[in-house]
Design a protein around this motif. Structure first.
Motif, short mmCIF file in Angstrom:
data_model
loop_
_atom_site.label_atom_id
_atom_site.label_comp_id
_atom_site.label_asym_id
_atom_site.label_seq_id
_atom_site.Cartn_x
_atom_site.Cartn_y
_atom_site.Cartn_z
N ARG A 1 -14.90 15.00 5.91
CA ARG A 1 -13.64 15.71 6.18
C ARG A 1 -13.92 17.16 6.52
N ASP B 1 -4.40 15.85 4.26
CA ASP B 1 -4.03 14.74 5.14
C ASP B 1 -3.13 15.23 6.28
N ASP C 1 -5.24 17.11 8.82
CA ASP C 1 -6.02 16.20 9.64
C ASP C 1 -5.15 15.54 10.71
#
Length: 236
Positions: A17, A210, A213
């Motif tokens: 990530r 999240d 992203d």
């Protein structure tokens, strides 16, 4: 009995990530977009001063088909934000209201350079526009479509940073009046305000990993599809 031999992949690990700040990641998307735009044939011709009135005519015709959809997917995104995202819903609703007349600005420029209204309205989205609109309606149809901020980063950024430059260049090369490049010049001014509003959301501490992203992924996809739209003129 024959022994079975198991096989497994080796040497591959899913990407880790990206923990960099969201603005830094989006700046990277923008830099990649600018590199890709430099290779778009009509923009290369524009930069070189080799663009023709027919090129400008084709560009407006192709852009109009996607511009019509813009306010529609923004409105759909607004309708899918819940009360916990009320500020995003309000911003999207206001933006959709501002954008839903944009195709009329483009239409006036198209007619001002000799285009036909019947021809313009009968136009079909090129393959890049089809992909872009389809993707954005898909994103906008999900619950709390925060990812759409990535699309807005790209599209509003193009308006604020590129549209005015392109419009003035078309005017200079082709000897056009302001009334014939108004759509692009208008966005150079209006989208500066839009990007300022959007930056407030993008720097908010409400966006978890999240959400960040999803925003970056959407921005990357929209950047590639927008370049495709400009490259595949008249390819339907």
């Amino acid at each position: 009995m024959t022994a079975t031999t198991s096989t497994s992949l080796s040497g591959y690990a899913p990407p880790a990530r990206d923990t960099r700040p969201l603005p830094e990641r989006l700046d990277e998307v923008w830099a990649d977009l600018e590199r890709r735009l430099a290779d778009v044939p009509i923009l290369r011709a524009l930069a070189a001063g080799d663009v023709t009135l027919e090129d400008y005519h084709r560009l407006l015709h192709n852009l109009r088909q996607q511009v019509v959809d813009g306010s529609l997917w923004i409105a759909r995104a607004a309708s899918n934000f819940d009360v916990e995202h009320f500020d995003l819903r309000s911003a999207a609703m206001a933006h959709a209201q501002e954008e839903h007349r944009d195709h009329l600005l483009l239409q006036r420029d198209y007619l001002a350079i000799g285009g036909s209204l019947q021809e313009l309205r009968a136009g079909r989205k090129n393959i890049g526009s089809q992909a872009l609109s389809g993707y954005m309606f898909s994103i906008a149809s999900g619950p709390n479509p925060v990812a759409a901020l990535g699309a807005m980063f790209v599209i509003e950024g193009l308006g604020a940073q590129k549209a005015g430059e392109w419009g003035r260049r078309f005017a200079d090369v082709l000897g056009l009046a302001d009334s014939q490049v108004h759509f692009m010049i208008y966005h150079a001014e209006a989208d500066v305000e839009h990007t300022g509003t959007m930056e407030g959301f993008l720097t908010s501490d409400r966006l978890d990993a999240d959400a960040q992203d999803a925003i970056v992924s959407c921005a990357r996809v929209v950047a590639r599809l927008y370049v495709m739209q400009l490259t595949e003129l008249d390819e339907i």
